[in-house]
Design a protein around this motif. Structure first.
Motif, PDB file in Angstrom:
ATOM      1  N   ARG A   1       9.654  19.996 -19.227  1.00  0.00           N
ATOM      2  CA  ARG A   1      11.180  19.790 -19.459  1.00  0.00           C
ATOM      3  C   ARG A   1      11.854  21.109 -20.064  1.00  0.00           C
ATOM      4  N   SER A   2      11.279  21.241 -21.393  1.00  0.00           N
ATOM      5  CA  SER A   2      12.006  22.093 -22.411  1.00  0.00           C
ATOM      6  C   SER A   2      11.765  23.363 -22.094  1.00  0.00           C
ATOM      7  N   THR A   3      10.716  23.834 -21.166  1.00  0.00           N
ATOM      8  CA  THR A   3      10.628  24.972 -20.944  1.00  0.00           C
ATOM      9  C   THR A   3      10.861  25.627 -19.553  1.00  0.00           C
ATOM     10  N   LEU A   4      11.048  24.801 -18.729  1.00  0.00           N
ATOM     11  CA  LEU A   4      11.211  25.253 -17.196  1.00  0.00           C
ATOM     12  C   LEU A   4      12.564  24.023 -16.762  1.00  0.00           C
ATOM     13  N   ARG A   5      13.632  24.834 -16.638  1.00  0.00           N
ATOM     14  CA  ARG A   5      14.998  24.339 -16.553  1.00  0.00           C
ATOM     15  C   ARG A   5      15.007  23.417 -15.372  1.00  0.00           C
ATOM     16  N   VAL A   6      14.239  23.850 -14.339  1.00  0.00           N
ATOM     17  CA  VAL A   6      14.091  22.857 -12.802  1.00  0.00           C
ATOM     18  C   VAL A   6      13.366  21.681 -13.309  1.00  0.00           C
ATOM     19  N   ALA A   7      12.295  21.928 -13.960  1.00  0.00           N
ATOM     20  CA  ALA A   7      11.715  20.624 -14.386  1.00  0.00           C
ATOM     21  C   ALA A   7      12.634  19.338 -15.010  1.00  0.00           C
ATOM     22  N   GLY A   8      13.395  19.969 -15.931  1.00  0.00           N
ATOM     23  CA  GLY A   8      14.175  19.110 -16.623  1.00  0.00           C
ATOM     24  C   GLY A   8      15.408  18.399 -15.317  1.00  0.00           C
ATOM     25  N   GLU A   9      15.807  19.078 -14.552  1.00  0.00           N
ATOM     26  CA  GLU A   9      16.703  18.650 -13.653  1.00  0.00           C
ATOM     27  C   GLU A   9      16.056  17.867 -12.666  1.00  0.00           C
ATOM     28  N   ASP A  10      14.644  17.925 -12.447  1.00  0.00           N
ATOM     29  CA  ASP A  10      14.271  17.225 -11.421  1.00  0.00           C
ATOM     30  C   ASP A  10      13.578  15.694 -11.915  1.00  0.00           C
ATOM     31  N   THR A  11      13.677  15.824 -13.392  1.00  0.00           N
ATOM     32  CA  THR A  11      12.898  14.518 -13.975  1.00  0.00           C
ATOM     33  C   THR A  11      13.852  13.101 -13.618  1.00  0.00           C
ATOM     34  N   ALA A  12      15.075  13.147 -13.582  1.00  0.00           N
ATOM     35  CA  ALA A  12      15.704  12.171 -13.256  1.00  0.00           C
ATOM     36  C   ALA A  12      15.467  11.489 -11.974  1.00  0.00           C
ATOM     37  N   GLY A  13      15.624  12.498 -11.088  1.00  0.00           N
ATOM     38  CA  GLY A  13      15.501  12.004  -9.667  1.00  0.00           C
ATOM     39  C   GLY A  13      13.849  11.488  -9.717  1.00  0.00           C
TER      40      GLY A  13
ATOM     41  N   TRP B   1       0.830  -1.206  -0.017  1.00  0.00           N
ATOM     42  CA  TRP B   1       0.029   0.066  -0.064  1.00  0.00           C
ATOM     43  C   TRP B   1       0.811   1.202   0.018  1.00  0.00           C
ATOM     44  N   VAL B   2       1.845   1.342   0.684  1.00  0.00           N
ATOM     45  CA  VAL B   2       2.799   2.290   0.957  1.00  0.00           C
ATOM     46  C   VAL B   2       3.434   2.626  -0.578  1.00  0.00           C
ATOM     47  N   GLY B   3       3.984   1.523  -1.029  1.00  0.00           N
ATOM     48  CA  GLY B   3       4.762   1.670  -2.282  1.00  0.00           C
ATOM     49  C   GLY B   3       3.604   2.183  -3.376  1.00  0.00           C
ATOM     50  N   ALA B   4       2.220   1.491  -3.316  1.00  0.00           N
ATOM     51  CA  ALA B   4       1.496   1.958  -4.397  1.00  0.00           C
ATOM     52  C   ALA B   4       1.100   3.577  -4.389  1.00  0.00           C
ATOM     53  N   LEU B   5       1.003   3.895  -3.016  1.00  0.00           N
ATOM     54  CA  LEU B   5       0.664   5.567  -2.807  1.00  0.00           C
ATOM     55  C   LEU B   5       1.805   6.498  -3.132  1.00  0.00           C
ATOM     56  N   VAL B   6       2.918   5.964  -2.743  1.00  0.00           N
ATOM     57  CA  VAL B   6       4.160   6.538  -3.188  1.00  0.00           C
ATOM     58  C   VAL B   6       4.372   6.477  -4.868  1.00  0.00           C
ATOM     59  N   LEU B   7       4.270   5.581  -5.370  1.00  0.00           N
ATOM     60  CA  LEU B   7       4.460   5.418  -6.753  1.00  0.00           C
ATOM     61  C   LEU B   7       3.452   6.354  -7.525  1.00  0.00           C
ATOM     62  N   GLY B   8       2.190   6.277  -7.049  1.00  0.00           N
ATOM     63  CA  GLY B   8       1.050   7.193  -7.668  1.00  0.00           C
ATOM     64  C   GLY B   8       1.468   8.894  -7.378  1.00  0.00           C
ATOM     65  N   TRP B   9       2.394   9.157  -6.308  1.00  0.00           N
ATOM     66  CA  TRP B   9       2.634  10.410  -6.004  1.00  0.00           C
ATOM     67  C   TRP B   9       3.850  10.959  -6.971  1.00  0.00           C
ATOM     68  N   TRP B  10       4.726   9.905  -7.240  1.00  0.00           N
ATOM     69  CA  TRP B  10       5.895  10.187  -8.334  1.00  0.00           C
ATOM     70  C   TRP B  10       5.340  10.113  -9.751  1.00  0.00           C
ATOM     71  N   ILE B  11       4.176   9.263  -9.842  1.00  0.00           N
ATOM     72  CA  ILE B  11       3.725   9.415 -11.286  1.00  0.00           C
ATOM     73  C   ILE B  11       2.941  10.772 -11.528  1.00  0.00           C
ATOM     74  N   GLY B  12       2.491  11.647 -10.293  1.00  0.00           N
ATOM     75  CA  GLY B  12       1.815  12.610 -10.530  1.00  0.00           C
ATOM     76  C   GLY B  12       2.795  13.646 -10.798  1.00  0.00           C
ATOM     77  N   VAL B  13       4.087  13.811 -10.072  1.00  0.00           N
ATOM     78  CA  VAL B  13       4.956  14.587 -10.151  1.00  0.00           C
ATOM     79  C   VAL B  13       5.590  14.554 -11.624  1.00  0.00           C
ATOM     80  N   LEU B  14       5.835  13.151 -12.237  1.00  0.00           N
ATOM     81  CA  LEU B  14       6.201  13.184 -13.567  1.00  0.00           C
ATOM     82  C   LEU B  14       5.260  13.582 -14.498  1.00  0.00           C
ATOM     83  N   ALA B  15       4.092  13.487 -14.276  1.00  0.00           N
ATOM     84  CA  ALA B  15       3.016  14.182 -15.126  1.00  0.00           C
ATOM     85  C   ALA B  15       3.140  15.600 -15.422  1.00  0.00           C
TER      86      ALA B  15
END
Length: 158
Positions: free
Chosen positions: A109-121, A89-103
């Motif tokens: 990424r191309s317009t916001l420099r910080v978004a490009g830097e945060d994508t890999a993490g 359950w924890v893994g599923a919720l955290v996975l959802g969070w990171w999917i939301g962040v990635l979405a």
């Protein structure tokens, strides 16, 4: 207590992804940088659970469940199931969070420099969360009792 259903975990992941996306949409400018190590702690837990799953499975297959030296106590198996369910359950919720962040990050990424830097993490963290879900489901599967051998008509076991 029954096994964790994949559809329940999927629904939780989708709901967490939607909530995560909406939160990031509003609050991203206040976030600290997302590094490659942001989700690695989940990977450590996933590896520990996977290792424990192989150990439990070997003990159950050897018939070494009981209360003797070198045997695995039945309560340890029951506790392992509880840990596996909670981790899934924890893994599923955290996975959802990171999917939301990635979405949020991927289209920007191309317009916001910080978004490009945060994508890999964020990708590393999402993969680590997925690894936790998989390891937890594997541990839960390994804690099942082996099937009873079928009885022959004369009452003897094969």
């Amino acid at each position: 207590m029954g096994p964790t259903r994949n559809r329940d975990l999927t629904a939780a992941t989708v709901l967490a992804a939607v909530a995560g996306y909406l939160l990031v949409l509003v609050l991203y400018r206040f976030f600290p940088p997302i590094t490659l190590l942001s989700g690695v702690s989940l990977l450590a837990v996933a590896l520990a659970e996977a290792g424990w799953a192989f150990y439990v499975r070997a003990r159950i297959n050897d018939g070494r469940i009981g209360d003797g030296p070198g045997w695995l106590h039945p309560l340890a198996v029951a506790r392992s199931v509880v840990i596996a369910k909670a981790s899934a359950w924890v893994g599923a919720l955290v996975l959802g969070w990171w999917i939301g962040v990635l979405a949020y990050l991927l289209p920007r990424r191309s317009t916001l420099r910080v978004a490009g830097e945060d994508t890999a993490g964020s990708v590393v963290a999402a993969v680590c969360a997925l690894a936790l879900v998989v390891a937890a489901l594997w541990l839960q599967h390994c804690c099942k009792s082996p099937p009873e051998p079928p009885d022959t008509p004369d009452g003897a076991t094969e």
